[in-house]
Motif scaffolding. Structure first.
Motif, PDB file in Angstrom:
ATOM      1  N   PHE A  85       0.822  -1.198   0.000  1.00  0.00           N
ATOM      2  CA  PHE A  85       0.000   0.000   0.000  1.00  0.00           C
ATOM      3  C   PHE A  85       0.862   1.258   0.000  1.00  0.00           C
ATOM      4  N   ILE A  86       0.290   2.308  -0.579  1.00  0.00           N
ATOM      5  CA  ILE A  86       0.894   3.633  -0.651  1.00  0.00           C
ATOM      6  C   ILE A  86       0.176   4.512   0.370  1.00  0.00           C
ATOM      7  N   ALA A  87       0.928   5.214   1.188  1.00  0.00           N
ATOM      8  CA  ALA A  87       0.341   6.056   2.239  1.00  0.00           C
ATOM      9  C   ALA A  87       0.361   7.521   1.832  1.00  0.00           C
ATOM     10  N   ALA A 121       5.277   2.661  -0.055  1.00  0.00           N
ATOM     11  CA  ALA A 121       5.597   3.950  -0.674  1.00  0.00           C
ATOM     12  C   ALA A 121       4.727   5.014  -0.020  1.00  0.00           C
ATOM     13  N   VAL A 122       5.027   6.270  -0.310  1.00  0.00           N
ATOM     14  CA  VAL A 122       4.178   7.375   0.122  1.00  0.00           C
ATOM     15  C   VAL A 122       3.741   8.169  -1.102  1.00  0.00           C
ATOM     16  N   LYS A 123       2.640   8.911  -0.917  1.00  0.00           N
ATOM     17  CA  LYS A 123       2.116   9.766  -1.978  1.00  0.00           C
ATOM     18  C   LYS A 123       1.949  11.178  -1.451  1.00  0.00           C
ATOM     19  N   LEU A 124       2.357  12.149  -2.243  1.00  0.00           N
ATOM     20  CA  LEU A 124       2.159  13.544  -1.883  1.00  0.00           C
ATOM     21  C   LEU A 124       1.400  14.236  -3.003  1.00  0.00           C
ATOM     22  N   LEU A 125       0.208  14.746  -2.686  1.00  0.00           N
ATOM     23  CA  LEU A 125      -0.567  15.539  -3.635  1.00  0.00           C
ATOM     24  C   LEU A 125      -0.207  17.003  -3.435  1.00  0.00           C
ATOM     25  N   ILE A 126       0.137  17.671  -4.525  1.00  0.00           N
ATOM     26  CA  ILE A 126       0.380  19.108  -4.443  1.00  0.00           C
ATOM     27  C   ILE A 126      -0.363  19.813  -5.575  1.00  0.00           C
TER      28      ILE A 126
END
Length: 300
Positions: A85-87, A121-126
């Protein structure tokens, strides 16, 4: 292969393509479930909706995108064995006025904590516009900081830039969406994210695909690294057509949310499990086949 790339491979198919089910929605899901009274939707209701989607369709995905408010750690045990999963890292919304949006991180949550929770993994929305230099510079600085934290923790970063015009009418000009999406990808892909999660760079009308191939090819040429297509809430048939075009141009797969499971909102709760295991799972299967047939593997 270093730790970061091993973690990335946990989220890909055997062929190295991304088939990610996105269920990290928060307030937007409340609005979908109860447009007239979003506050009436309790946290437990959101978690249960996400559980239904995961248990019904995640077995067809190569990975799942979650968030720390309603999913992590509650729903991690519901994931199929071997599915990473991606956090998500960002808080909801943004600071600043609509023409200069600055992303905030979710309070009390970090890349290191995501790693401890078992994320692959991680996710960053910008939110991003190259037309507002001050806001863009602040977003660039945030991305660099998260990239550094990911290198330290051994987690890959999925960066999701949502390109926007500085004035509402600008987005209506022919070619403006393409310009913004391509230039945003050009700039941010050079800051070190492992994968960009990108908007389709052309108008979304499935009956008017003129220019789609050129727009996707330009986006691929501008992007220094792998990218996957996000659905951004378009209807399923539109997203499938977009994915075919994006993968022909060089995309490494997809990260799909509402385009796959949006219709579950409109049926009674007791009908959702069957619909998730049927329609939603079949859609993920179909999209995964498109990605595997046409897409470019992550290692390129």
């Amino acid at each position: 292969m270093d730790v970061r790339h091993k973690n990335l491979s946990r989220l890909a198919t055997d062929d190295g393509l991304l088939a990610i089910l996105a269920i990290d929605h928060r307030d937007s899901l409340r609005v979908m479930l109860a447009p007239d009274d979003p506050a009436s939707i309790a946290a437990a209701d959101l978690t249960e909706f996400k559980r239904v989607v995961i248990e019904g369709a995640a077995n067809e995905a190569s990975g799942v995108m979650l968030e720390p408010e309603f999913s992590i750690p509650r729903l991690v045990p519901a994931l199929p064995s071997g599915t990473g999963f991606i956090a998500a890292l960002e808080a909801q919304g943004y600071e600043g006025d609509p023409s200069a949006r600055v992303t905030q991180l979710y309070e009390g949550w970090s890349v290191a904590q995501a790693a401890e929770a078992g994320a692959a993994a991680v996710k960053l929305l910008i939110f991003y516009t190259p037309d507002a230099p001050g806001a863009a510079a602040r977003q660039d600085a945030l991305v660099r900081r998260i990239v550094a934290a990911c290198r330290e923790s051994g987690l890959p970063l999925f960066l999701e830039p949502l390109a926007y015009p500085t004035a509402p009418t600008c987005g209506e000009r022919p070619g403006e969406r393409r310009r913004l999406v391509v230039e945003t990808a050009r700039r941010l892909s050079r800051l070190g994210p492992d994968v960009l999660k990108l908007q389709f760079p052309a108008a979304a009308r499935v009956d008017d695909p003129a220019g789609w191939d050129d727009a996707c090819s330009e986006l691929d040429e501008a992007t220094a690294g792998p990218w996957a297509l996000l659905s951004l809430g378009v209807p399923y048939d539109v997203f499938r057509a977009q994915l075919e075009c994006a993968c022909r141009a060089g995309a490494s797969g997809f990260m799909v949310g509402r385009a796959a499971w949006g219709e579950l909102i409109d049926v009674p709760p007791d009908q959702r499990p069957g619909m998730a295991a049927g329609m939603v799972a079949e859609r993920i299967r179909e999209l995964r086949a498109v990605a595997c047939d046409l897409g470019r593997p992550l290692e390129r």
